[in-house]
Design a protein around this motif. Structure first.
Motif, short mmCIF file in Angstrom:
data_model
loop_
_atom_site.label_atom_id
_atom_site.label_comp_id
_atom_site.label_asym_id
_atom_site.label_seq_id
_atom_site.Cartn_x
_atom_site.Cartn_y
_atom_site.Cartn_z
N THR A 52 6.72 4.88 -1.61
CA THR A 52 6.83 5.84 -0.51
C THR A 52 8.26 5.92 0.01
O THR A 52 8.91 4.90 0.21
CB THR A 52 5.89 5.44 0.65
N ALA A 53 8.73 7.12 0.24
CA ALA A 53 10.07 7.39 0.75
C ALA A 53 11.15 6.80 -0.17
O ALA A 53 12.27 6.53 0.27
CB ALA A 53 10.23 6.86 2.18
N GLY A 54 10.77 6.58 -1.44
CA GLY A 54 11.73 6.03 -2.39
C GLY A 54 12.04 4.57 -2.14
O GLY A 54 13.07 4.05 -2.59
N ILE A 55 11.16 3.91 -1.37
CA ILE A 55 11.41 2.51 -1.02
C ILE A 55 10.37 1.63 -1.71
O ILE A 55 9.17 1.73 -1.43
CB ILE A 55 11.35 2.32 0.51
N MET A 93 7.88 -0.60 11.08
CA MET A 93 6.96 -0.87 9.98
C MET A 93 6.06 -2.04 10.33
O MET A 93 6.49 -2.92 11.06
CB MET A 93 7.76 -1.18 8.71
N PRO A 94 4.86 -2.13 9.79
CA PRO A 94 4.24 -1.17 8.88
C PRO A 94 3.87 0.14 9.58
O PRO A 94 3.33 0.10 10.68
CB PRO A 94 2.98 -1.90 8.39
N GLN A 95 4.17 1.23 8.93
CA GLN A 95 3.92 2.54 9.53
C GLN A 95 2.42 2.76 9.77
O GLN A 95 1.60 2.47 8.91
CB GLN A 95 4.46 3.64 8.61
N GLY A 96 2.10 3.25 10.95
CA GLY A 96 0.71 3.57 11.28
C GLY A 96 -0.15 2.36 11.55
O GLY A 96 -1.37 2.49 11.63
N ALA A 97 0.44 1.19 11.68
CA ALA A 97 -0.33 -0.02 11.95
C ALA A 97 0.40 -0.86 12.99
O ALA A 97 1.56 -0.58 13.32
CB ALA A 97 -0.53 -0.82 10.67
N VAL A 142 0.84 -1.20 0.00
CA VAL A 142 0.00 0.00 0.00
C VAL A 142 0.88 1.26 0.00
O VAL A 142 0.50 2.29 -0.54
CB VAL A 142 -1.01 -0.03 1.17
N CYS A 143 2.07 1.14 0.57
CA CYS A 143 3.02 2.26 0.56
C CYS A 143 4.29 1.98 -0.24
O CYS A 143 4.91 2.90 -0.74
CB CYS A 143 3.43 2.61 2.00
N HIS A 144 4.69 0.72 -0.32
CA HIS A 144 5.99 0.42 -0.93
C HIS A 144 5.89 -0.42 -2.21
O HIS A 144 6.82 -1.16 -2.54
CB HIS A 144 6.89 -0.31 0.08
N SER A 145 4.77 -0.33 -2.91
CA SER A 145 4.72 -0.99 -4.22
C SER A 145 5.58 -0.18 -5.18
O SER A 145 5.97 0.95 -4.87
CB SER A 145 3.28 -1.04 -4.75
N ALA A 146 5.85 -0.73 -6.35
CA ALA A 146 6.66 -0.02 -7.34
C ALA A 146 5.98 1.29 -7.74
O ALA A 146 6.64 2.31 -7.94
CB ALA A 146 6.89 -0.90 -8.55
N ALA A 147 4.67 1.28 -7.81
CA ALA A 147 3.92 2.46 -8.24
C ALA A 147 3.89 3.54 -7.16
O ALA A 147 4.04 4.72 -7.45
CB ALA A 147 2.50 2.06 -8.63
N VAL A 148 3.69 3.15 -5.90
CA VAL A 148 3.57 4.13 -4.82
C VAL A 148 4.95 4.61 -4.36
O VAL A 148 5.19 5.81 -4.23
CB VAL A 148 2.76 3.56 -3.63
#
Ligand code: HEC
Length: 123
Positions: free
Chosen positions: A64-67, A97-101, A56-62
């Motif tokens: 997040t934070a370049g990760i 991680m996972p951030q916020g969970a 949700v944050c670290h897929s290739a498309a998203v």
């Protein structure tokens, strides 16, 4: 007498960083619900966990934070530099991680640790 001796040894062992008078019950130490880390693999274990908790944050498309953790080669970078394990184990010095969970269930972390111990194969 015995209790006094036990207290004495408890204090002594406590000072040494060892818990005295401890009664090891196998069933209590290893509850019936065990974590099966026998047949962990990238495609069967690790990838689905990341897909459910991290993409949700670290897929290739998203990204997040370049990760990006999607795809074996992208994940392997963070396996090799220790940031993947540090983050999911909530080790000091790493962003938890996972951030916020909530932290991943212990058994899931154990499975990932086993996969890394196995050499993090692309299987
Ligand atoms: C809600 C978005 C979000 C989710 C979900 C998420 N991350 Fe992150 N992740 C971030 C952000 C933002 C950063 C960079 C900022 C930071 O370090 O706090 C980051 C940083 C990281 C880092 C670098 C940490 C470091 O200290 O070097 C790793 C590794 C990582 N994430 C792995 C994961 C893993 C594995 C999961 C799934 C278990 C996950 N992330 C889930 C947002 C997320």
């Amino acid at each position: 007498m015995k209790i006094k001796r036990c207290i004495f040894f408890s204090i002594t062992f406590f000072a040494l960083g060892i818990t005295g008078c401890y009664y090891d019950v196998e069933e209590e130490l290893y509850p019936a619900v065990e974590c099966d880390t026998q047949s962990v693999s990238y495609s069967g274990t690790v990838q689905p966990l990341l897909s459910g908790n991290c993409y949700v944050c670290h897929s290739a498309a998203v990204n997040t934070a370049g990760i990006t953790l999607e795809g074996y080669n992208n994940l392997k970078v963070y396996v090799d530099n220790g940031r993947f394990l540090g983050a999911i184990q909530h080790q000091p010095g790493f962003s938890p991680m996972p951030q916020g969970a909530a932290q991943l269930p212990e058994c899931d972390i154990l499975k990932i640790e086993q996969w890394i111990t196995d050499g993090a194969p692309n299987n």
